[in-house]
Design a protein around this motif. Sequence first.
Motif, PDB file in Angstrom:
ATOM      1  N   GLU A  70       0.845  -1.193   0.000  1.00 40.39           N
ATOM      2  CA  GLU A  70       0.000   0.000   0.000  1.00 40.39           C
ATOM      3  C   GLU A  70       0.885   1.250   0.000  1.00 40.39           C
ATOM      4  N   ARG A 125       1.969  -8.327   0.719  1.00 42.47           N
ATOM      5  CA  ARG A 125       1.180  -7.647   1.764  1.00 42.47           C
ATOM      6  C   ARG A 125       1.791  -7.768   3.163  1.00 42.47           C
ATOM      7  N   ARG A 143      -3.327  -8.381  11.533  1.00 46.74           N
ATOM      8  CA  ARG A 143      -4.104  -9.446  12.173  1.00 46.74           C
ATOM      9  C   ARG A 143      -3.382  -9.959  13.416  1.00 46.74           C
ATOM     10  N   HIS A 195      -4.124   3.006   5.225  1.00 46.18           N
ATOM     11  CA  HIS A 195      -4.075   1.859   4.294  1.00 46.18           C
ATOM     12  C   HIS A 195      -4.541   2.314   2.911  1.00 46.18           C
ATOM     13  N   SER A 196      -4.497   1.371   1.977  1.00 46.54           N
ATOM     14  CA  SER A 196      -5.263   1.498   0.746  1.00 46.54           C
ATOM     15  C   SER A 196      -5.698   0.091   0.366  1.00 46.54           C
ATOM     16  N   GLY A 206     -13.706  -4.416  13.959  1.00 46.79           N
ATOM     17  CA  GLY A 206     -13.724  -5.407  12.891  1.00 46.79           C
ATOM     18  C   GLY A 206     -14.084  -6.788  13.407  1.00 46.79           C
ATOM     19  N   LEU A 246     -16.843  -3.024   5.634  1.00 45.96           N
ATOM     20  CA  LEU A 246     -15.770  -3.689   4.897  1.00 45.96           C
ATOM     21  C   LEU A 246     -15.906  -5.200   5.053  1.00 45.96           C
ATOM     22  N   THR A 249     -12.591  -8.568  10.676  1.00 45.26           N
ATOM     23  CA  THR A 249     -11.153  -8.719  10.896  1.00 45.26           C
ATOM     24  C   THR A 249     -10.929  -8.798  12.394  1.00 45.26           C
ATOM     25  N   SER A 252      -6.616  -6.401  14.486  1.00 43.50           N
ATOM     26  CA  SER A 252      -6.168  -5.167  13.830  1.00 43.50           C
ATOM     27  C   SER A 252      -5.662  -4.167  14.876  1.00 43.50           C
ATOM     28  N   ARG A 254      -6.160  -1.003  14.890  1.00 41.92           N
ATOM     29  CA  ARG A 254      -7.193  -0.020  15.235  1.00 41.92           C
ATOM     30  C   ARG A 254      -8.109  -0.509  16.341  1.00 41.92           C
ATOM     31  N   THR A 267      -9.211   3.721  10.874  1.00 40.68           N
ATOM     32  CA  THR A 267      -8.468   3.250   9.702  1.00 40.68           C
ATOM     33  C   THR A 267      -8.905   4.094   8.504  1.00 40.68           C
ATOM     34  N   GLU A 269      -8.747   4.049   4.459  1.00 35.89           N
ATOM     35  CA  GLU A 269      -8.421   3.317   3.225  1.00 35.89           C
ATOM     36  C   GLU A 269      -8.432   4.344   2.104  1.00 35.89           C
ATOM     37  N   PHE A 278      -3.996  -1.552  -5.387  1.00 35.33           N
ATOM     38  CA  PHE A 278      -2.782  -1.245  -4.616  1.00 35.33           C
ATOM     39  C   PHE A 278      -1.728  -0.517  -5.451  1.00 35.33           C
TER      40      PHE A 278
HETATM   41  O1  0X9 Z   1      -7.732  -6.082   5.669  1.00 39.54           O
HETATM   42  C1  0X9 Z   1      -7.184  -5.137   6.230  1.00 39.54           C
HETATM   43  O2  0X9 Z   1      -6.362  -5.264   7.125  1.00 39.54           O
HETATM   44  C2  0X9 Z   1      -7.551  -3.730   5.803  1.00 39.54           C
HETATM   45  N1  0X9 Z   1      -7.845  -3.651   4.422  1.00 39.54           N
HETATM   46  S1  0X9 Z   1      -6.617  -3.695   3.376  1.00 39.54           S
HETATM   47  O3  0X9 Z   1      -7.161  -3.798   2.045  1.00 39.54           O
HETATM   48  N2  0X9 Z   1      -5.832  -2.321   3.466  1.00 39.54           N
HETATM   49  O4  0X9 Z   1      -5.744  -4.777   3.717  1.00 39.54           O
HETATM   50  C3  0X9 Z   1      -8.792  -3.359   6.555  1.00 39.54           C
HETATM   51  C4  0X9 Z   1      -8.462  -2.833   7.863  1.00 39.54           C
HETATM   52  C5  0X9 Z   1      -9.691  -2.305   8.494  1.00 39.54           C
HETATM   53  N3  0X9 Z   1     -10.277  -3.251   9.320  1.00 39.54           N
HETATM   54  C6  0X9 Z   1      -9.793  -3.429  10.565  1.00 39.54           C
HETATM   55  N4  0X9 Z   1      -8.736  -2.801  10.947  1.00 39.54           N
HETATM   56  N5  0X9 Z   1     -10.445  -4.230  11.355  1.00 39.54           N
END
Ligand code: 0X9
Length: 314
Positions: A70, A125, A143, A195-196, A206, A246, A249, A252, A254, A267, A269, A278
């Motif tokens: 990113e 990534r 993660r 991020h992007s 998440g 989104l 997750t 993270s 955040r 976060t 994006e 990307f």
């Molecule tokens: O999947 C991710 O970690 C983020 N998207 S990315 O396409 N940049 O990889 C999303 C992050 C947002 N979600 C959380 N932080 N829970």
Amino acid sequence: LETYNYNKYHRIEEIYLWMNQISEKYKDVVTQHFLGMTYENRTMYYLKISQPSNNSKKIVWMDCGIHAREWIASAFCQWFVKEILQSYKDNSRISRLLGNLDFYVLPVLNVDGYIYTWTTDRVWRKSRSSHNNGTCFGTDLNRNFNASWCSIGASKNCQDLTFCGTGPVSEPETKAVSSFIESKKEDILCFLTIHSYGQLILTPYGYTQNKSSNYEEMIQIAQKAADALKAKHGTSYRVGSSIDILYATSGSSRDWAQDIGIPFSYTFELRDTGKHGFVLPEDQIEPTCEETMEAVLSVLDDASPFWQKPCCFL
Ligand code: 0X9
Ligand code: ZN
């Protein structure tokens, strides 16, 4: 430094040279600091932007490039620093912010992965940690934080893009960030992780549908920021909690930052919505950074008053 091209993506060596030079040129306001070492034994540095003040200040944390590919995120961290330093003397809005806030900016969190995207695989990534006797590589650092670790939207298989690591905060990069944030958390007002792609401003969580106690304020602030962003070049962003708009997750940064009590954790994006994904062309760096700057400043303007109110500082 005068010739640094903010409209290009840069290799890590150039970014590190830029950090040295900018902290040399503006040594009264910006200093470079050691954060930790990466898996491949490289140094992680952040910049601290701070002006002497009689106020008791709060901290804004901003990290970029936790995901190696990113590149626009790391370009934005550099743009942000440049803008603050070029304008804090004449721009009353930015000097007011600097009177109340110190900025801690980590332009490239995933240094090993970032280098790998320049040398070997543009769309890598994860980090570059080795697993299963060197048969697979990389942990998804977003993660790996200690927020309902590896419960949902993350994988325990090291081949996967969302491999959560071998345990919560198993990676040196996430350890470095979490112990730093932990040590300063009483003073951190705002945690921003860039991020992007997707054109989104995301709030926790998440890993659960639950919302933080100040969720409504966070959404209002994010929506105002998205409006300010759109006013610049017409780019549309969506705003909402991560799991709602989104995907699920866990682990993270955040969500972890919110869980340890940081009041405003978002976060971003950045561009685009998938045309280039990307691999955002360099001619979009400038407009992307300009509009993102509007959004970040809007968040900071609106979040700053909150810490004075006992009700809202968790
Ligand atoms: O999947 C991710 O970690 C983020 N998207 S990315 O396409 N940049 O990889 C999303 C992050 C947002 N979600 C959380 N932080 N829970
Ligand atoms: Zn990402």
